[in-house]
Design an enzyme around this catalytic site. Sequence first.
Site, PDB file in Angstrom:
ATOM      1  N   GLY A   1     -18.267 -16.814 -42.051  1.00 45.57           N
ATOM      2  CA  GLY A   1     -18.927 -15.514 -42.109  1.00 45.57           C
ATOM      3  C   GLY A   1     -18.945 -14.920 -43.507  1.00 45.57           C
TER       4      GLY A   1
ATOM      5  N   LYS B   1     -11.310  -2.020 -31.949  1.00 46.30           N
ATOM      6  CA  LYS B   1     -10.282  -2.452 -32.896  1.00 46.30           C
ATOM      7  C   LYS B   1      -8.946  -1.767 -32.615  1.00 46.30           C
ATOM      8  CE  LYS B   1     -13.450  -3.858 -36.566  1.00 46.30           C
ATOM      9  NZ  LYS B   1     -13.973  -3.613 -37.931  1.00 46.30           N
TER      10      LYS B   1
END
Length: 313
Positions: A15, A139
């Site tokens: 990524g 998160k």
Amino acid sequence: MEGKKDRVLIIGATGYLGRRLVKASMDLGHPTFVLYRPEIASDAEKVQMLIGFKMQGATLLQGSFEDHESLVSALKKVDVVVSAVAGNHLRHAILEQTKLIEAIKEVGTIKRFLPSEFGMDVDRMEHAIPPGDYIFTDKRLIRRAIEAANIPYTYVSANCCAGYFLAALAQVGHFMPPTDSAMIYGNGDKKCIWVDEDDMAMYTMMSVDDPRTTNKTIYFRPRGNILSQMEVVQIWEELIGKELKKSFLSQEEWLGTMEKLPPPLQIGVAHLYQIFYHGDLEFEVEGPHGVDSQDLYPDYKYVTAEEYLKRFA
């Protein structure tokens, strides 16, 4: 003599930030392992990236969150796990890391886990507006799961990627600085923290075996890059020797653009609101659970905002 370096497993290595984490890990001398999904074999660019990692000395390990045994097998080979799985537009993709947490618990030998964060400190963002709030919520759920499992961790608050924020002077949907006009959020006076992605990766990898970052949040705060949007615009104007025409958007005008945009860009509008109108990056690191990258690594030569923008001048 310097001790033996921890073995590091990087997940999400192909990524945007992951590839930089691999390089930083190897540059710092960590035995570096890269987890890759079987289906990556159909992506020529990513396959070539993986082979490049291998030629530079990384060890490739096949596995996925859907294959528990492959995760356990990979984790038994390493000491530290760094996750850089994507979570920008894939709703709840971040929560897939719960499977990784279960595998880490089973193995029981991981010294440190750095979950995928690399943005604003999610525990400071409970007030975030939708649709930008969901990524912070997910998160936070991962953080609480890590803590409940008693897994040693470091949370990374890397703030604003230069390639997405600084390169275009925070102009949405652009990745090169404008040469004629710029859109300014409010008065352009709220401070942002602009961080080069290679520096993000290096700060991250310096922290993985630093005892001062165990069970803490590390904030990337290069002092010279804590700048307002107007200060960044002025740096660019000086570099090109030209003053930009400026349009100043009120908070109401900015939020009013949200309904006209597709969902991924709506998330961007919400996050820019938090930074440039609400001022959510205007705080000092304090308390027992936070550490400042500048305090920990004062001699590290980070890329300044001016040095970064010179690339485009």
